[in-house]
Design an enzyme around this catalytic site. Sequence first.
Site, mmCIF file in Angstrom:
data_model
loop_
_atom_site.group_PDB
_atom_site.id
_atom_site.type_symbol
_atom_site.label_atom_id
_atom_site.label_comp_id
_atom_site.label_asym_id
_atom_site.label_seq_id
_atom_site.Cartn_x
_atom_site.Cartn_y
_atom_site.Cartn_z
ATOM 1 N N SER A 25 13.184 9.635 -1.247
ATOM 2 C CA SER A 25 12.221 10.727 -1.351
ATOM 3 C C SER A 25 11.184 10.633 -0.222
ATOM 4 C CB SER A 25 11.581 10.720 -2.747
ATOM 5 O OG SER A 25 10.886 11.906 -2.998
ATOM 6 N N HIS A 69 15.994 15.726 -3.072
ATOM 7 C CA HIS A 69 16.057 16.229 -4.460
ATOM 8 C C HIS A 69 16.546 17.676 -4.501
ATOM 9 C CE1 HIS A 69 13.881 12.597 -5.319
ATOM 10 N NE2 HIS A 69 12.767 13.020 -4.760
#
Length: 241
Positions: free
Chosen positions: A133, A169
């Site tokens: 991330s 994501h």
Amino acid sequence: MPAEQPTILATSGGFRAGRRTSLEFGDLVRFAVELSGATGRPRLLHVGTANGDQRFFNAHLSEAGQLAGWDVAHLNLFTMPPVDDVASFVLEHDVVWVGGGSVANLLAVWRVHGLGPVLRRAWEAGVVLGGVSAGAICWYEGGVTDSFGPQLRVVRDGLGFLPYGSGVHLDSEPARRPAVHAAVGGGELPVTHCTDDGAGLLYRGVELVEAVAERDGAGACVVRPDGSGGVVEEALDVRRL
């Protein structure tokens, strides 16, 4: 033994719930260690700047390291670095794994401490760089982030080791794909490399070598401008680890 070429593994994964511990290292982190060529007890340096160097999370990762048979250390920058010579500390590890959280805050703190040049030196020396991330976006020119609030925005001051944008994501947060498309189509981001949860992208130097996954069905793609304000999204072949 350092990696043969400068290596980055940028992901939307890496950890999983443990059976007897809070966390275990998933296949993506294990792949990063494999890429390093480490023998004996691999040395992994966790950098948790993006979540404020939370000590409880450090403890979970140290416990996961004991389970894996690895030596896990932490580069905490709050409230101060753990050593005087940060460069030497980073370079004595096989893998640097950067955790998720706020990429905007991470980049700001890293600039204050001069960590960017240290990480570039490590990358060029064969220390494998990886992360999830925020810990993926940081290696690129920039990417889409919720660092500033629920409304996704673009950061464009990444370290720039990889001359692309980053989208993480992509499958689990519905706003991510349209935000990436808008940023690439509008010229805010260059050609952007994206991962679903559980997928990662392997780079040798700045070349994208392959997409890999620790979860069945996790995808990856490249989003390019089409020259007329729109984008073309190209799905990548993904190898299941």
